[in-house]
Design a protein around this motif. Structure first.
Motif, PDB file in Angstrom:
ATOM      1  N   PRO A 243      -3.576  -3.811  -9.633  1.00 30.31           N
ATOM      2  CA  PRO A 243      -4.408  -3.201  -8.601  1.00 30.31           C
ATOM      3  C   PRO A 243      -5.374  -4.235  -8.032  1.00 30.31           C
TER       4      PRO A 243
ATOM      5  N   LYS B 242       0.841  -1.198   0.000  1.00 34.24           N
ATOM      6  CA  LYS B 242       0.000   0.000   0.000  1.00 34.24           C
ATOM      7  C   LYS B 242       0.877   1.250   0.000  1.00 34.24           C
TER       8      LYS B 242
ATOM      9  N   ASP C  95      -4.274   6.695  -7.928  1.00 37.50           N
ATOM     10  CA  ASP C  95      -3.767   5.923  -6.795  1.00 37.50           C
ATOM     11  C   ASP C  95      -4.722   4.763  -6.521  1.00 37.50           C
TER      12      ASP C  95
ATOM     13  N   ASP D  41      -4.029  -0.204  -3.073  1.00 36.03           N
ATOM     14  CA  ASP D  41      -3.722  -1.568  -2.628  1.00 36.03           C
ATOM     15  C   ASP D  41      -3.343  -2.391  -3.863  1.00 36.03           C
ATOM     16  N   VAL D  42      -2.047  -2.736  -4.023  1.00 36.63           N
ATOM     17  CA  VAL D  42      -1.609  -3.352  -5.275  1.00 36.63           C
ATOM     18  C   VAL D  42      -0.620  -4.495  -5.040  1.00 36.63           C
TER      19      VAL D  42
ATOM     20  N   THR E 148       1.836   2.633  -5.674  1.00 34.86           N
ATOM     21  CA  THR E 148       0.416   2.314  -5.919  1.00 34.86           C
ATOM     22  C   THR E 148      -0.226   3.215  -6.965  1.00 34.86           C
TER      23      THR E 148
END
Length: 223
Positions: free
Chosen positions: A216, A113, A124, A127-128, A118
């Motif tokens: 993502p 994160k 943005d 969470d990736v 990210t």
């Protein structure tokens, strides 16, 4: 007069397939029906047997001149996902209306994160999965849909260098469900994968030296 075969459910058989605890609040009505072990089944011309989640053979039920089959068994044979929503007392077949993010329970050392990585094309994603390629290994992770979903929609972008042979496969059978190259110029692409009945997925791609894999998690989802 021949029985009309109906892809439907008898309440007791269906509830048994979906698990205990769903009897509460259900409107069950007692009926008089018959088991008919003489009925045989074929799918695409090939003989098959109806089985429950434990592998036991299931016998069709005849009621009011119709033959009733447990929906869980039929869905498994036809490759259609079935779920039971206990809150609304609803059986759901095929893709779910709402997508379920793969971020839930995602486990990988490249799960981050960190806002430094990210962001992609000015957005943005919070969470990736982000992996810098070393040129000596593949980039991979596991997903566990547990047979609950019909489709996986996974987004992926190649950064710096093209991503070779991005692959989604059934971890239990090693069957490749989807494989394609992802080019840098493609941007963020969405890959659709049929995952009906699949419990575990192995996702991998060749992250080339100088390149990165960007996925993502919040916008990649099951349905």
């Amino acid at each position: 007069m021949k029985n009309k075969v109906t892809v439907a459910l008898i309440a007791s058989a269906m509830l048994g397939c979906l698990g205990t605890g769903v009897y509460a609040g259900s409107n069950l009505q007692e009926i008089k029906a018959y088991l008919n072990p003489g009925i045989k089944f074929k799918v695409d011309g090939q003989p098959v047997q109806l089985t429950n989640s434990s592998g036991a053979v299931i016998t069709p039920i005849v009621y009011d001149n119709n033959t009733y089959l447990p929906v869980r068994s039929i869905s498994n044979l036809l490759g259609v996902t079935v779920n039971f929503d206990g809150k609304s007392n609803t059986i759901e077949l095929g893709e779910q209306t709402e997508g379920v993010s793969i971020a839930k329970g995602f486990d990988s050392s490249y799960h981050t994160k960190d806002p430094k990585v990210t962001i992609y094309n000015g957005k943005d994603y919070k969470d990736v999965f982000f992996d810098n390629g070393s040129g000596t290994r593949g980039s991979s992770f596991m997903l566990y849909p547990e047979g609950k979903y019909q489709k996986l929609y996974i987004q992926v972008a190649a950064i710096g260098e093209d991503l070779k042979d991005f692959t989604v496969q059934d971890s239990d059978t090693d069957t490749v469900l989807k494989q394609q190259d992802v080019r840098v110029e493609d941007g963020l692409v969405t890959i659709e994968v049929d995952i009906s009945g699949v419990k575990a997925l192995y996702v991998r791609g060749d992250a080339q030296r100088g390149g990165s894999v960007f996925i993502p998690l919040t916008t990649s989802y099951y349905k």
